[in-house]
Design a protein around this motif. Structure first.
Motif, short mmCIF file in Angstrom:
data_model
loop_
_atom_site.label_atom_id
_atom_site.label_comp_id
_atom_site.label_asym_id
_atom_site.label_seq_id
_atom_site.Cartn_x
_atom_site.Cartn_y
_atom_site.Cartn_z
N MET A 1 0.86 -1.19 0.00
CA MET A 1 0.00 0.00 0.00
C MET A 1 0.90 1.24 0.00
N HIS A 2 0.91 1.97 -1.11
CA HIS A 2 1.76 3.15 -1.23
C HIS A 2 0.95 4.39 -0.87
N ILE A 3 1.32 5.01 0.21
CA ILE A 3 0.58 6.18 0.69
C ILE A 3 1.22 7.45 0.13
N HIS A 4 0.38 8.33 -0.39
CA HIS A 4 0.87 9.55 -1.03
C HIS A 4 0.59 10.76 -0.14
N ALA A 5 1.58 11.66 -0.08
CA ALA A 5 1.38 12.96 0.56
C ALA A 5 1.37 14.01 -0.53
N LEU A 6 0.35 14.85 -0.53
CA LEU A 6 0.36 15.95 -1.50
C LEU A 6 -0.06 17.23 -0.79
N THR A 7 0.54 18.34 -1.25
CA THR A 7 0.23 19.61 -0.60
C THR A 7 -0.54 20.51 -1.56
N THR A 8 -1.66 21.03 -1.08
CA THR A 8 -2.48 21.96 -1.85
C THR A 8 -2.04 23.37 -1.50
N GLY A 9 -1.05 23.88 -2.23
CA GLY A 9 -0.53 25.20 -1.92
C GLY A 9 0.29 25.17 -0.64
N THR A 10 0.55 26.37 -0.13
CA THR A 10 1.35 26.48 1.10
C THR A 10 0.71 27.54 1.99
N VAL A 11 1.21 27.61 3.22
CA VAL A 11 0.72 28.61 4.18
C VAL A 11 1.92 29.18 4.92
N THR A 12 1.90 30.46 5.16
CA THR A 12 2.87 31.06 6.07
C THR A 12 2.11 31.55 7.30
N VAL A 13 2.68 31.31 8.45
CA VAL A 13 2.08 31.79 9.70
C VAL A 13 3.12 32.61 10.44
N THR A 14 2.66 33.36 11.43
CA THR A 14 3.64 34.11 12.21
C THR A 14 4.47 33.12 13.04
N THR A 15 5.68 33.54 13.37
CA THR A 15 6.56 32.64 14.10
C THR A 15 5.97 32.28 15.46
N ARG A 16 5.21 33.21 16.04
CA ARG A 16 4.59 32.92 17.34
C ARG A 16 3.27 32.16 17.21
N TRP A 17 2.78 32.06 15.99
CA TRP A 17 1.66 31.14 15.70
C TRP A 17 2.23 29.72 15.65
N GLN A 18 3.37 29.58 14.99
CA GLN A 18 3.97 28.26 14.88
C GLN A 18 4.46 27.77 16.24
N SER A 19 4.98 28.68 17.03
CA SER A 19 5.58 28.29 18.31
C SER A 19 5.20 29.33 19.35
N GLY A 20 4.24 29.02 20.20
CA GLY A 20 3.68 30.00 21.11
C GLY A 20 4.35 29.97 22.48
N SER A 21 3.96 30.96 23.31
CA SER A 21 4.46 30.97 24.68
C SER A 21 3.39 31.57 25.58
N GLY A 22 3.41 31.13 26.85
CA GLY A 22 2.45 31.64 27.81
C GLY A 22 1.10 30.98 27.66
#
Ligand SMILES: [Zn+2]
Length: 278
Positions: A1-22
């Motif tokens: 069973m060959h599983i495929h990953a495909l990406t529909t476009g891309t997204v940029t987020v703020t650095t603090r969205w990607q890695s939060g604090s508090g």
């Protein structure tokens, strides 16, 4: 069973969205206000050609993802903080599947890890599929509170009525599961935190497991460091989910594949598991 990953476009987020604090909601406000953005990140969808029928996990963004729709006022901040890049309809999940030799009308089940717009944007490509969503996620998306939380119901097909999942089968680590295939090799587990009803998909292949993680963390490093993103409402649930995934990975080699990390595709290809003793 060959599983495929495909990406529909891309997204940029703020650095603090990607890695939060508090703690929330300060963590969210800092994520929305952060002037710094990440590089473009993938929006992985997975195609699982199981003998019982084609399964798709998440459906990406539509080509008009950046066009304004009705938002609660604070969603303007969300649009600034999380920006999509997609060139046109040919980048949506349906055409990409056809290019790989799959017919989207053959898809039997579409699993949605959660109902954020970068995961539920391709529903219209699957006219014959059953859609699967955790009951807690479906509930969270309803009404005013669902709109305030950023669920874009107005973009769903008018007749969108997924089957809601309750994880009624026993599972020692995740507290429940829902099996999708007769051989038991593909099943769903609850992984709340990023959203109230987030789920993950486990594909058992021989001695190892593929863990299709959605947004349980944005990177493998974040899982290993138990790092929260900027937008998870319940840090407590997100931490608990991280702990459960690591406990799962201690029991068998586990290939961890978040939706927004380029390395997920490489780990899938190499069957590169989380470190032992994680
Ligand atoms: Zn996402």
């Amino acid at each position: 069973m060959h599983i495929h990953a495909l990406t529909t476009g891309t997204v940029t987020v703020t650095t603090r969205w990607q890695s939060g604090s508090g703690s929330y909601p300060g963590r969210l406000l800092r994520a929305l206000a952060d002037p710094h953005h990440t590089e473009p990140l993938p929006i992985w969808c997975f195609v699982i050609p199981h003998p019982d029928g084609l399964i798709v996990v998440d459906s990406g963004i539509p080509h008009n993802a950046n066009q304004p729709v009705w938002f609660p006022p604070h969603m303007r901040l969300v649009q600034r903080a999380a920006r999509f890049q997609i060139t046109g309809p040919q980048d949506e999940i349906g055409p990409q599947m056809r290019a790989l030799g799959f017919d989207p009308t053959d898809v039997r089940q579409v699993v949605l890890t959660h109902l954020h717009q970068d995961h539920d944007g391709g529903l219209h490509h699957f006219p014959n599929a059953e859609f699967l969503v955790a009951r807690a996620e479906w509930r969270a998306a309803q009404g005013i509170s669902g709109s305030m939380a950023g669920y874009l119901r107005q973009r769903w097909p008018a007749d969108f009525q997924p089957k809601t999942i309750d994880f009624a089968e026993p599972d020692a680590i995740f507290g429940g599961r829902a099996t999708l295939t007769r051989d038991g090799s593909v099943y769903l587990v609850p992984t709340p935190g990023h959203t109230p009803g987030h789920l993950s998909v486990i594909v058992q292949q021989g001695d190892h497991a593929l863990f299709i993680a959605g947004d349980t963390s944005y990177t493998q490093a974040a899982l290993l460091g138990d790092q929260l993103d900027g937008v998870s409402r319940s840090g407590q649930l997100a931490h608990q989910t991280h702990g459960r995934i690591r406990a799962f990975a201690r029991q068998q080699p586990t290939v961890y594949m978040p939706a927004h990390e380029w390395a997920s595709r490489d780990r899938l290809a190499a069957r590169e598991a989380l470190p032992a003793g994680v």
